[in-house]
Design a protein around this motif. Structure first.
Motif, PDB file in Angstrom:
ATOM      1  N   ILE A 187       1.905  25.864  -3.147  1.00 27.66           N
ATOM      2  CA  ILE A 187       2.855  25.684  -4.342  1.00 27.66           C
ATOM      3  C   ILE A 187       4.241  25.873  -3.977  1.00 27.66           C
ATOM      4  CG2 ILE A 187       2.719  26.276  -6.462  1.00 27.66           C
ATOM      5  CD1 ILE A 187      -0.081  27.230  -6.555  1.00 27.66           C
ATOM      6  N   ASP A 188       4.812  24.588  -4.128  1.00 25.57           N
ATOM      7  CA  ASP A 188       6.434  24.381  -4.120  1.00 25.57           C
ATOM      8  C   ASP A 188       7.340  25.451  -5.083  1.00 25.57           C
ATOM      9  OD1 ASP A 188       5.881  22.557  -2.145  1.00 25.57           O
ATOM     10  OD2 ASP A 188       5.969  20.698  -3.689  1.00 25.57           O
ATOM     11  N   LEU A 189       6.426  25.665  -6.297  1.00 26.85           N
ATOM     12  CA  LEU A 189       7.199  26.338  -7.289  1.00 26.85           C
ATOM     13  C   LEU A 189       7.429  27.814  -6.841  1.00 26.85           C
ATOM     14  CD1 LEU A 189       8.315  26.759 -10.139  1.00 26.85           C
ATOM     15  CD2 LEU A 189       6.089  27.177 -10.998  1.00 26.85           C
ATOM     16  N   PHE A 190       6.836  28.374  -6.080  1.00 26.42           N
ATOM     17  CA  PHE A 190       7.010  29.762  -5.529  1.00 26.42           C
ATOM     18  C   PHE A 190       8.173  29.698  -4.653  1.00 26.42           C
ATOM     19  CE2 PHE A 190       2.231  30.655  -5.601  1.00 26.42           C
ATOM     20  CZ  PHE A 190       2.338  30.883  -6.883  1.00 26.42           C
ATOM     21  N   ALA A 191       8.347  28.462  -3.590  1.00 30.97           N
ATOM     22  CA  ALA A 191       9.431  28.416  -3.164  1.00 30.97           C
ATOM     23  C   ALA A 191      10.693  28.105  -3.399  1.00 30.97           C
ATOM     24  CB  ALA A 191       9.087  27.371  -1.696  1.00 30.97           C
ATOM     25  N   GLU A 192      10.619  27.304  -4.616  1.00 25.45           N
ATOM     26  CA  GLU A 192      11.862  27.075  -5.501  1.00 25.45           C
ATOM     27  C   GLU A 192      12.383  28.260  -6.289  1.00 25.45           C
ATOM     28  OE1 GLU A 192      13.757  24.500  -5.273  1.00 25.45           O
ATOM     29  OE2 GLU A 192      12.504  23.740  -3.853  1.00 25.45           O
ATOM     30  N   THR A 194      16.991  41.702   5.185  1.00 24.07           N
ATOM     31  CA  THR A 194      17.048  40.385   4.509  1.00 24.07           C
ATOM     32  C   THR A 194      15.522  39.616   4.709  1.00 24.07           C
ATOM     33  OG1 THR A 194      19.154  39.897   5.485  1.00 24.07           O
ATOM     34  CG2 THR A 194      17.931  37.942   4.789  1.00 24.07           C
ATOM     35  N   LEU A 195      15.294  39.047   3.557  1.00 25.46           N
ATOM     36  CA  LEU A 195      13.822  38.711   3.319  1.00 25.46           C
ATOM     37  C   LEU A 195      13.827  37.172   3.670  1.00 25.46           C
ATOM     38  CD1 LEU A 195      11.102  39.037   1.998  1.00 25.46           C
ATOM     39  CD2 LEU A 195      11.929  38.518  -0.264  1.00 25.46           C
ATOM     40  N   SER A 196      12.863  36.806   4.666  1.00 26.18           N
ATOM     41  CA  SER A 196      12.729  35.524   4.811  1.00 26.18           C
ATOM     42  C   SER A 196      11.079  35.348   4.677  1.00 26.18           C
ATOM     43  CB  SER A 196      12.934  35.452   6.206  1.00 26.18           C
ATOM     44  OG  SER A 196      14.206  35.584   6.731  1.00 26.18           O
ATOM     45  N   VAL A 197      10.905  33.897   4.002  1.00 27.55           N
ATOM     46  CA  VAL A 197       9.276  33.868   3.478  1.00 27.55           C
ATOM     47  C   VAL A 197       9.024  32.515   4.024  1.00 27.55           C
ATOM     48  CG1 VAL A 197       7.880  33.347   1.216  1.00 27.55           C
ATOM     49  CG2 VAL A 197      10.013  35.121   1.412  1.00 27.55           C
ATOM     50  N   VAL A 198       7.505  32.551   4.278  1.00 31.28           N
ATOM     51  CA  VAL A 198       6.935  31.287   4.608  1.00 31.28           C
ATOM     52  C   VAL A 198       6.077  31.005   3.451  1.00 31.28           C
ATOM     53  CG1 VAL A 198       5.413  30.148   6.318  1.00 31.28           C
ATOM     54  CG2 VAL A 198       7.002  31.448   7.022  1.00 31.28           C
ATOM     55  N   ASN A 199       6.247  29.959   2.623  1.00 34.60           N
ATOM     56  CA  ASN A 199       5.445  29.474   1.358  1.00 34.60           C
ATOM     57  C   ASN A 199       4.506  28.482   1.903  1.00 34.60           C
ATOM     58  OD1 ASN A 199       4.812  30.001  -1.427  1.00 34.60           O
ATOM     59  ND2 ASN A 199       5.265  27.897  -1.219  1.00 34.60           N
ATOM     60  N   ILE A 200       3.140  28.937   1.674  1.00 32.75           N
ATOM     61  CA  ILE A 200       2.055  27.798   2.078  1.00 32.75           C
ATOM     62  C   ILE A 200       1.497  27.643   0.553  1.00 32.75           C
ATOM     63  CG2 ILE A 200      -0.299  27.428   2.912  1.00 32.75           C
ATOM     64  CD1 ILE A 200       0.731  29.846   4.789  1.00 32.75           C
ATOM     65  N   GLN A 229      16.873  32.474  -5.811  1.00 33.98           N
ATOM     66  CA  GLN A 229      17.517  33.877  -5.721  1.00 33.98           C
ATOM     67  C   GLN A 229      17.969  34.233  -4.501  1.00 33.98           C
ATOM     68  OE1 GLN A 229      14.519  36.572  -7.159  1.00 33.98           O
ATOM     69  NE2 GLN A 229      13.270  35.001  -7.746  1.00 33.98           N
ATOM     70  N   SER A 230      18.353  33.015  -3.625  1.00 31.80           N
ATOM     71  CA  SER A 230      19.075  32.920  -2.307  1.00 31.80           C
ATOM     72  C   SER A 230      18.182  33.557  -1.121  1.00 31.80           C
ATOM     73  CB  SER A 230      20.405  33.836  -2.408  1.00 31.80           C
ATOM     74  OG  SER A 230      21.273  32.912  -3.479  1.00 31.80           O
ATOM     75  N   VAL A 246      10.683  28.691   4.184  1.00 35.35           N
ATOM     76  CA  VAL A 246      10.093  27.712   4.975  1.00 35.35           C
ATOM     77  C   VAL A 246       8.867  27.255   4.187  1.00 35.35           C
ATOM     78  CG1 VAL A 246       8.972  26.871   6.862  1.00 35.35           C
ATOM     79  CG2 VAL A 246      10.911  28.434   6.982  1.00 35.35           C
ATOM     80  N   GLN A 247       8.851  25.929   3.514  1.00 39.35           N
ATOM     81  CA  GLN A 247       7.805  25.474   2.851  1.00 39.35           C
ATOM     82  C   GLN A 247       6.680  24.853   3.646  1.00 39.35           C
ATOM     83  OE1 GLN A 247       6.760  25.844  -0.535  1.00 39.35           O
ATOM     84  NE2 GLN A 247       5.180  24.549   0.077  1.00 39.35           N
ATOM     85  N   VAL A 248       5.316  25.145   3.655  1.00 42.07           N
ATOM     86  CA  VAL A 248       4.595  24.438   4.510  1.00 42.07           C
ATOM     87  C   VAL A 248       3.637  23.849   3.268  1.00 42.07           C
ATOM     88  CG1 VAL A 248       2.305  24.714   5.889  1.00 42.07           C
ATOM     89  CG2 VAL A 248       4.476  26.488   6.327  1.00 42.07           C
ATOM     90  N   GLN A 249       3.530  22.511   3.797  1.00 40.08           N
ATOM     91  CA  GLN A 249       2.770  21.637   2.849  1.00 40.08           C
ATOM     92  C   GLN A 249       1.176  21.729   3.230  1.00 40.08           C
ATOM     93  OE1 GLN A 249       4.652  21.184   0.602  1.00 40.08           O
ATOM     94  NE2 GLN A 249       4.562  19.056   0.178  1.00 40.08           N
ATOM     95  N   TRP A 250       0.369  22.188   2.305  1.00 35.36           N
ATOM     96  CA  TRP A 250      -1.015  22.729   2.698  1.00 35.36           C
ATOM     97  C   TRP A 250      -1.878  22.159   1.702  1.00 35.36           C
ATOM     98  CZ3 TRP A 250      -4.710  25.833   0.706  1.00 35.36           C
ATOM     99  CH2 TRP A 250      -5.922  25.793   1.329  1.00 35.36           C
ATOM    100  N   SER A 251      -3.107  21.780   1.725  1.00 37.45           N
ATOM    101  CA  SER A 251      -4.097  21.618   0.537  1.00 37.45           C
ATOM    102  C   SER A 251      -5.243  21.974   1.159  1.00 37.45           C
ATOM    103  CB  SER A 251      -3.934  20.277  -0.078  1.00 37.45           C
ATOM    104  OG  SER A 251      -4.191  19.295   1.057  1.00 37.45           O
ATOM    105  N   PRO A 252      -6.145  22.359   0.274  1.00 38.47           N
ATOM    106  CA  PRO A 252      -7.605  22.772   0.796  1.00 38.47           C
ATOM    107  C   PRO A 252      -8.169  21.478   1.395  1.00 38.47           C
ATOM    108  CG  PRO A 252      -7.186  23.630  -1.406  1.00 38.47           C
ATOM    109  CD  PRO A 252      -5.973  22.657  -1.380  1.00 38.47           C
ATOM    110  N   PRO A 253      -9.034  22.013   2.093  1.00 34.52           N
ATOM    111  CA  PRO A 253     -10.022  20.661   2.704  1.00 34.52           C
ATOM    112  C   PRO A 253     -10.712  19.911   1.573  1.00 34.52           C
ATOM    113  CG  PRO A 253     -10.614  22.496   3.853  1.00 34.52           C
ATOM    114  CD  PRO A 253      -9.681  22.983   2.789  1.00 34.52           C
TER     115      PRO A 253
END
Length: 58
Positions: free
Chosen positions: A21-26, A13-19, A31-32, A36-43
């Motif tokens: 851009i929200d579109l990737f996680a959505e 089973t695939l589990s992903v941590v997305n850092i 696709q079920s 886990v979405q991590v809110q991050w932006s460059p300094p």
């Protein structure tokens, strides 16, 4: 030439941590895929053009 067998990783089973851009996680959630979405932006930077470009991506 011998044929390689697929990695056992692909049978799990695939589990992903997305850092970032929200579109990737959505897209993965649609696709079920467990995401886990991590809110991050460059300094912050002094380059205004680069800051506007990065803002448009996020």
């Amino acid at each position: 030439m011998t044929e390689q067998q697929p990695s056992p990783l692909f049978g799990q089973t695939l589990s992903v941590v997305n850092i970032g851009i929200d579109l990737f996680a959505e897209t993965l959630r649609q696709q079920s895929v467990d995401v886990v979405q991590v809110q991050w932006s460059p300094p912050a930077t002094q380059n205004e053009d680069l800051m506007h470009l990065l803002d448009s991506l996020l």
